[in-house]
Design a protein around this motif. Structure first.
Motif, PDB file in Angstrom:
ATOM      1  N   VAL A  43       0.832  -1.193   0.000  1.00 30.79           N
ATOM      2  CA  VAL A  43       0.000   0.000   0.000  1.00 30.79           C
ATOM      3  C   VAL A  43       0.872   1.251   0.000  1.00 30.79           C
ATOM      4  O   VAL A  43       0.640   2.192  -0.741  1.00 30.79           O
ATOM      5  N   ALA A  44       1.884   1.274   0.837  1.00 34.32           N
ATOM      6  CA  ALA A  44       2.789   2.419   0.933  1.00 34.32           C
ATOM      7  C   ALA A  44       4.215   1.905   1.095  1.00 34.32           C
ATOM      8  O   ALA A  44       4.435   0.824   1.642  1.00 34.32           O
ATOM      9  N   PRO A 102       4.559  -3.548   5.171  1.00 33.50           N
ATOM     10  CA  PRO A 102       4.531  -4.920   4.655  1.00 33.50           C
ATOM     11  C   PRO A 102       3.415  -5.102   3.620  1.00 33.50           C
ATOM     12  O   PRO A 102       2.392  -4.420   3.666  1.00 33.50           O
ATOM     13  N   ALA A 103       3.644  -6.020   2.687  1.00 30.47           N
ATOM     14  CA  ALA A 103       2.650  -6.299   1.645  1.00 30.47           C
ATOM     15  C   ALA A 103       1.455  -7.024   2.248  1.00 30.47           C
ATOM     16  O   ALA A 103       1.597  -7.839   3.160  1.00 30.47           O
TER      17      ALA A 103
END
Length: 67
Positions: free
Chosen positions: A33-34, A38-39
């Motif tokens: 997200v940013a 973490p994904a």
């Protein structure tokens, strides 16, 4: 398993990476997200016209590998 290395293509195994997993309604992918976070696994809904296409491909794959 999304984002992990795995072996596929029995009986002549090749190393591969799982990019996404899908079912008849959703496609699950790992996205960040940013930067620095973490994904997360995100579910993306399928378009209505894609449902029949996914079902045909799934049935064909099952038929080939069940032999």
């Amino acid at each position: 398993m999304i984002g992990e290395r795995t072996f596929m293509g029995w009986p002549y195994l090749r190393e591969g990476s799982v990019l996404a997993v899908s079912d008849s309604l959703f496609k699950y992918e790992k996205m960040t997200v940013a930067p620095g976070t973490p994904a997360k696994v995100v579910s993306n809904p399928r378009a209505p016209q894609g449902l029949g296409h996914w079902k045909m491909k799934a049935d064909r794959t099952e038929q080939v590998y069940s032999k």
